[in-house]
Scaffold this active site. Sequence first.
Site, mmCIF file in Angstrom:
data_model
loop_
_atom_site.group_PDB
_atom_site.id
_atom_site.type_symbol
_atom_site.label_atom_id
_atom_site.label_comp_id
_atom_site.label_asym_id
_atom_site.label_seq_id
_atom_site.Cartn_x
_atom_site.Cartn_y
_atom_site.Cartn_z
ATOM 1 N N GLU A 190 -8.993 -12.879 -7.056
ATOM 2 C CA GLU A 190 -7.589 -12.428 -7.040
ATOM 3 C C GLU A 190 -6.681 -13.622 -6.799
ATOM 4 O O GLU A 190 -5.637 -13.779 -7.427
ATOM 5 C CB GLU A 190 -7.377 -11.400 -5.932
ATOM 6 C CG GLU A 190 -8.070 -10.076 -6.156
ATOM 7 C CD GLU A 190 -7.842 -9.125 -4.984
ATOM 8 O OE1 GLU A 190 -6.772 -9.151 -4.377
ATOM 9 O OE2 GLU A 190 -8.767 -8.354 -4.694
ATOM 10 N N MET B 31 0.799 -1.228 0.000
ATOM 11 C CA MET B 31 0.000 0.000 0.000
ATOM 12 C C MET B 31 0.830 1.276 0.000
ATOM 13 O O MET B 31 0.407 2.299 0.505
ATOM 14 C CB MET B 31 -0.947 -0.016 1.208
ATOM 15 C CG MET B 31 -1.863 -1.230 1.245
ATOM 16 S SD MET B 31 -2.762 -1.511 -0.303
ATOM 17 C CE MET B 31 -4.130 -0.404 -0.083
ATOM 18 N N HIS C 85 -4.611 -5.223 -8.563
ATOM 19 C CA HIS C 85 -5.437 -4.090 -8.153
ATOM 20 C C HIS C 85 -6.898 -4.553 -8.160
ATOM 21 O O HIS C 85 -7.342 -5.175 -9.129
ATOM 22 C CB HIS C 85 -5.230 -2.922 -9.127
ATOM 23 C CG HIS C 85 -6.051 -1.723 -8.819
ATOM 24 N ND1 HIS C 85 -5.733 -0.854 -7.801
ATOM 25 C CD2 HIS C 85 -7.206 -1.271 -9.361
ATOM 26 C CE1 HIS C 85 -6.654 0.105 -7.750
ATOM 27 N NE2 HIS C 85 -7.557 -0.131 -8.681
ATOM 28 N N ILE D 269 2.903 4.176 -2.314
ATOM 29 C CA ILE D 269 3.160 4.673 -3.678
ATOM 30 C C ILE D 269 4.667 4.606 -3.905
ATOM 31 O O ILE D 269 5.441 5.001 -3.030
ATOM 32 C CB ILE D 269 2.688 6.138 -3.808
ATOM 33 C CG1 ILE D 269 1.193 6.256 -3.474
ATOM 34 C CG2 ILE D 269 3.011 6.664 -5.211
ATOM 35 C CD1 ILE D 269 0.233 6.047 -4.572
HETATM 36 C C1 GRF Z 1 -6.628 -6.890 -1.798
HETATM 37 O O1 GRF Z 1 -7.887 -6.278 -2.013
HETATM 38 C C2 GRF Z 1 -5.768 -6.608 -3.003
HETATM 39 O O2 GRF Z 1 -6.516 -6.445 -4.183
HETATM 40 C C3 GRF Z 1 -5.132 -5.307 -2.665
HETATM 41 O O3 GRF Z 1 -4.837 -5.406 -1.280
HETATM 42 C C4 GRF Z 1 -5.913 -6.163 -0.655
HETATM 43 C C5 GRF Z 1 -5.377 -7.094 0.403
HETATM 44 O O4 GRF Z 1 -4.545 -8.024 -0.226
HETATM 45 N N1 GRF Z 1 -3.962 -5.097 -3.494
HETATM 46 P P1 GRF Z 1 -3.793 -9.191 0.639
HETATM 47 O O5 GRF Z 1 -4.846 -10.005 1.342
HETATM 48 O O6 GRF Z 1 -2.883 -8.496 1.639
HETATM 49 O O7 GRF Z 1 -3.065 -9.985 -0.405
#
Ligand code: GRF
Length: 196
Positions: free
Chosen positions: A174, A90, A109, A92
């Site tokens: 995902e 998370m 994403h 940038i």
């Molecule tokens: C998920 O919604 C993914 O799409 C986004 O981060 C969220 C959590 O992902 N990138 P994770 O469970 O930590 O893999």
Amino acid sequence: MKRVAILISGGGSNMLELLRDMAEGGYAEAVLVASNDPAAKGLEKAAAQGVPVAAVDHRPFGGDREAFEAVLTRKIDATRPDILCLAGFMRILTPGFIRRYEGRMLNIHPSLLPKYPGLHTHARALAAGDTEAGCTVHEVTAELDAGPLLGQARVPVLPGDTEDTLAARVLTLEHQLYPQVLRRFAAGDRTPVHLG
Ligand code: GRF
């Protein structure tokens, strides 16, 4: 065998699916799971599977993204990865970091890009009255959430869906999409994967 480093910020459910698929398919090995949050639950899950882990807390660096990335990059490059997977990461990234790994860095994403780059994707899809949603795996380039598409999975938006119910339905896809894309990418195949 391709060497894969994975960056996470939280639970790492996508990372765990990538670990599982690499072990199952034998087409790549996880050489590092790293996080910007030392408390990320995914770190202990990866360590429990014997994968080397690293944490670089971004907070002491304040807004100095380059300084944070310099430490993170050293840890990543020490494991000599061929491929870098962002999975629920998370932060940038600066253009300098992206340039360093461009062409071998993937991200997942939770929207059908180019719709809804950025945050709160499910809330935005619901607010727009969309009848379908989903997730996208793309190569990471300097433009946020906009690199070449490597995979996409679609799910229906159902009556009564909340952000949480939709997020859960997308997350399930995902977990199917990212491993299939990584398998192809590791084999040098950039043909997009389409599910749902
Ligand atoms: C998920 O919604 C993914 O799409 C986004 O981060 C969220 C959590 O992902 N990138 P994770 O469970 O930590 O893999």
